[in-house]
Design an enzyme around this catalytic site. Structure first.
Site, PDB file in Angstrom:
ATOM      1  N   HIS A  96      -6.246  -4.165 -10.121  1.00  9.59           N
ATOM      2  CA  HIS A  96      -5.577  -2.881  -9.896  1.00  9.59           C
ATOM      3  C   HIS A  96      -6.087  -1.794 -10.836  1.00  9.59           C
ATOM      4  O   HIS A  96      -5.880  -0.611 -10.591  1.00  9.59           O
ATOM      5  CB  HIS A  96      -4.063  -3.039 -10.076  1.00  9.59           C
ATOM      6  CG  HIS A  96      -3.433  -3.802  -8.956  1.00  9.59           C
ATOM      7  ND1 HIS A  96      -2.663  -3.218  -7.986  1.00  9.59           N
ATOM      8  CD2 HIS A  96      -3.486  -5.116  -8.631  1.00  9.59           C
ATOM      9  CE1 HIS A  96      -2.253  -4.136  -7.116  1.00  9.59           C
ATOM     10  NE2 HIS A  96      -2.737  -5.303  -7.494  1.00  9.59           N
ATOM     11  N   ASP A 120      -7.697   5.898 -14.423  1.00 10.17           N
ATOM     12  CA  ASP A 120      -6.669   5.225 -13.626  1.00 10.17           C
ATOM     13  C   ASP A 120      -7.351   4.447 -12.512  1.00 10.17           C
ATOM     14  O   ASP A 120      -8.285   4.959 -11.884  1.00 10.17           O
ATOM     15  CB  ASP A 120      -5.732   6.278 -12.995  1.00 10.17           C
ATOM     16  CG  ASP A 120      -4.281   5.829 -12.974  1.00 10.17           C
ATOM     17  OD1 ASP A 120      -4.041   4.623 -12.822  1.00 10.17           O
ATOM     18  OD2 ASP A 120      -3.396   6.701 -13.098  1.00 10.17           O
TER      19      ASP A 120
HETATM   20  P1  ADQ Z   1       0.497   2.279 -12.569  1.00 11.49           P
HETATM   21  O1  ADQ Z   1      -0.344   2.500 -13.764  1.00 11.49           O
HETATM   22  O2  ADQ Z   1       1.887   1.841 -12.817  1.00 11.49           O
HETATM   23  O3  ADQ Z   1      -0.195   1.232 -11.564  1.00 11.49           O
HETATM   24  P2  ADQ Z   1       0.675   4.255 -10.313  1.00 11.49           P
HETATM   25  O4  ADQ Z   1      -0.371   3.807  -9.364  1.00 11.49           O
HETATM   26  O5  ADQ Z   1       0.784   5.734 -10.411  1.00 11.49           O
HETATM   27  O6  ADQ Z   1       0.472   3.694 -11.781  1.00 11.49           O
HETATM   28  O7  ADQ Z   1       2.054   3.690  -9.814  1.00 11.49           O
HETATM   29  C1  ADQ Z   1       3.279   3.991 -10.400  1.00 11.49           C
HETATM   30  C2  ADQ Z   1       4.389   3.695  -9.381  1.00 11.49           C
HETATM   31  O8  ADQ Z   1       5.645   3.633 -10.023  1.00 11.49           O
HETATM   32  C3  ADQ Z   1       4.471   4.768  -8.320  1.00 11.49           C
HETATM   33  O9  ADQ Z   1       4.796   4.194  -7.102  1.00 11.49           O
HETATM   34  C4  ADQ Z   1       5.605   5.672  -8.832  1.00 11.49           C
HETATM   35  O10 ADQ Z   1       6.285   6.365  -7.827  1.00 11.49           O
HETATM   36  C5  ADQ Z   1       6.489   4.659  -9.521  1.00 11.49           C
HETATM   37  N1  ADQ Z   1       7.172   5.270 -10.675  1.00 11.49           N
HETATM   38  C6  ADQ Z   1       6.599   5.686 -11.797  1.00 11.49           C
HETATM   39  N2  ADQ Z   1       7.529   6.206 -12.638  1.00 11.49           N
HETATM   40  C7  ADQ Z   1       8.707   6.112 -12.004  1.00 11.49           C
HETATM   41  C8  ADQ Z   1      10.045   6.473 -12.325  1.00 11.49           C
HETATM   42  N3  ADQ Z   1      10.358   7.065 -13.479  1.00 11.49           N
HETATM   43  N4  ADQ Z   1      10.995   6.205 -11.435  1.00 11.49           N
HETATM   44  C9  ADQ Z   1      10.685   5.628 -10.271  1.00 11.49           C
HETATM   45  N5  ADQ Z   1       9.454   5.271  -9.896  1.00 11.49           N
HETATM   46  C10 ADQ Z   1       8.477   5.512 -10.746  1.00 11.49           C
HETATM   47  C11 ADQ Z   1      -1.330   0.353 -11.620  1.00 11.49           C
HETATM   48  C12 ADQ Z   1      -2.654   1.029 -11.916  1.00 11.49           C
HETATM   49  C13 ADQ Z   1      -2.874   2.165 -10.932  1.00 11.49           C
HETATM   50  C14 ADQ Z   1      -2.829   1.636  -9.513  1.00 11.49           C
HETATM   51  C15 ADQ Z   1      -1.603   0.795  -9.286  1.00 11.49           C
HETATM   52  C16 ADQ Z   1      -1.645   0.094  -7.947  1.00 11.49           C
HETATM   53  O11 ADQ Z   1      -2.673   1.506 -13.256  1.00 11.49           O
HETATM   54  O12 ADQ Z   1      -4.120   2.795 -11.175  1.00 11.49           O
HETATM   55  O13 ADQ Z   1      -2.797   2.734  -8.610  1.00 11.49           O
HETATM   56  O14 ADQ Z   1      -1.443  -0.192 -10.287  1.00 11.49           O
HETATM   57  O15 ADQ Z   1      -2.834  -0.615  -7.788  1.00 11.49           O
END
Ligand code: ADQ
Length: 458
Positions: free
Chosen positions: A157, A365
């Site tokens: 990921h 990311d």
């Molecule tokens: P993350 O680093 O966690 O994921 P991201 O892909 O942006 O980053 O996903 C975060 C998820 O959590 C999103 O669905 C977001 O809506 C949710 N989220 C974040 N903060 C929140 C909050 N305060 N309340 C509710 N929901 C919240 C890792 C990798 C990424 C990759 C993903 C998936 O670092 O690059 O995109 O896995 O592969």
């Protein structure tokens, strides 16, 4: 039909009504599993000194959840140590934040062995095993050597680093070899795939074969690019249900006519929050016409708070937020609202739609699902603008966003100003182009493509 067995560090039960901040892997995998069903195996998130000899299995809907706990030493060495103080910083190109200890690497291997041992009795010959992310790189090989013959795939990921960085892990060759024990290894972007290719060929002295296959000694694997995505078609509807929430209504009323800029990230140094705040402060300083006209809401739930680099970051951001608010706030206007908490998914989606600007500027990311969710949550007749870092995997697909280099503060400031003033026609055009990409590649398409390719190894 073959049963899908998903393995990830954490197992997240599906419940869209709960406040969440689990992160992207859980959101993505949960969405994918909701359709196919199967077995989801991983750590429960609990630290317990008494260890059970088998996984705890619970069923909800079409998914069996099998969880194991860790003891304190395992947690320290495997999770906090090697996974989050070596692999995470390094794969996000922050070797300066890496802290390697041999004992942590050994702990990482032994937790992977424990996971293999507890998973083995649950597996059936016709399963398809899909292992997720950097915590569990050695698991596939361990299952193979224990006699599992079904297809085993791995998806990373997070970004895959260039070989020169990977080499800073003393036992990096074991990591590359462990990846080669899978039938199929999936990456988010082409750059990640190329990093792996280079590592196999120049790090191990292996060979790149035709058709995305690789060979090293007796190991042979296939690799590919599978950008993770979202539930494109349903997110807007889910967001509409969030408009009824108390939190959303209070936010909406408090804005009056001001434009909202929204950022949602786990509190992680890869997300570039200090740089993002600096660029916003520059906007207020250099373009005072935006003063009192905008509100920036940054949601950033604490993540891995017991790792020092994260505690340091939280402290730095607290200072910056205090500085910006102290410098620019007025009796009846605060330029920045900073919230360290999770929200329900539908509330987050409703907030995205309310915002004029999605402010997503990680330094690095793997993908960044927030960027994709922001786009899918918009009103087609009046869409907001996505300001997106070109260092996020999502920038490959979402090239119609306002792309910025997060290290170039002036460019980010300019991007914000442009986004806040963008005419409707241009906003629509950019949004339509991004939505077309997200409709072509939604979360189900991601899963189907990976599993179809993995199925060829049966
Ligand atoms: P993350 O680093 O966690 O994921 P991201 O892909 O942006 O980053 O996903 C975060 C998820 O959590 C999103 O669905 C977001 O809506 C949710 N989220 C974040 N903060 C929140 C909050 N305060 N309340 C509710 N929901 C919240 C890792 C990798 C990424 C990759 C993903 C998936 O670092 O690059 O995109 O896995 O592969």
């Amino acid at each position: 039909m073959s049963r899908l067995v998903v393995v990830s560090n954490r197992v997240a039960k599906l419940d869209s009504t709960k406040s969440g901040s689990q992160g992207g892997l859980a959101v993505g995998v949960a969405a994918a599993m909701s359709k196919a069903g199967g077995l989801w195996f991983g750590w429960s998130g609990k630290i317990e000194s008494a260890q059970r000899s088998e996984a705890r299995v619970e069923t909800a809907g079409n998914i069996d959840y099998a969880t194991v706990s860790l003891n304190q030493v395992e947690y320290n060495q495997y999770y906090k140590g090697f996974a989050n103080s070596v692999l995470w910083p390094l794969f996000h190109q922050r070797p300066d934040l890496m802290s390697y200890r041999e004992v942590d690497f050994e702990g990482y291997l032994s937790v992977n062995e424990k996971m293999a041992r507890l998973l083995l009795p649950l597996l059936r010959p016709d399963d398809t095993v899909w292992i997720h992310d950097y915590h569990l790189i050695p698991l596939g090989g361990l299952l193979r050597r224990a006699g599992i013959t079904c297809p085993i795939g791995f998806f990373l990921h997070i970004p895959f680093p260039p070989l020169d960085l990977l080499r800073t892990v003393p036992r990096y060759r074991e990591l590359i070899t462990a990846l080669m024990e899978y039938d199929l290894v999936g990456f988010q972007t082409d750059v990640d795939y190329r990093g792996f290719q280079f590592s196999v060929v120049y790090g191990l002295g292996g060979e790149a074969l035709p058709d995305n296959c690789f060979r090293y000694r007796d190991y042979e694997c296939k690799a590919g690019v599978y950008p993770i995505s979202i539930e494109t078609d349903t997110l807007r509807e889910v967001g509409k249900t969030g408009e009824a929430s108390e939190e959303f209504k209070r936010l909406e009323q408090s804005l009056t006519d001001r434009q909202l800029i929204v950022g949602v990230d786990r509190l992680d140094y890869s997300k570039g929050l200090p740089q993002r705040l600096r660029a916003y402060e520059n906007l207020l300083r250099t373009q005072p016409e935006f003063i009192r006209k905008v509100v920036y809401l940054q949601v950033a739930p604490v993540s891995r708070g017991d790792v020092k680099a994260y505690a340091d970051l939280a402290h730095q951001i607290d200072e910056q937020v205090g500085h910006i608010v102290g410098t620019y706030a007025d009796f009846d206007w605060v330029p920045l609202r900073y919230l360290n908490r999770g929200f329900r998914r539908n509330t987050i989606l409703a907030m995205y739609n309310l915002a004029s600007v999605g402010y997503v500027t990680p330094l690095r990311d793997g993908m960044n699902l927030v960027a994709k969710e922001f786009v899918a949550a918009q009103d087609p007749d009046n869409p907001g603008v996505l300001v997106l870092s070109d260092m996020a995997g999502a920038a490959d697909e979402l090239d119609a966003a306002l792309l910025v280099n997060p290290y170039d503060s002036e460019q980010v400031t300019q991007g914000l100003a442009e986004a806040l003033s963008m005419p409707l026609a241009e906003r629509k055009e950019r949004w339509q182009s991004m939505m077309a990409v997200l409709r072509d590649n939604d979360i189900h398409h991601w899963q189907e493509r990976f599993l179809e390719d993995l199925g060829q190894f049966r």
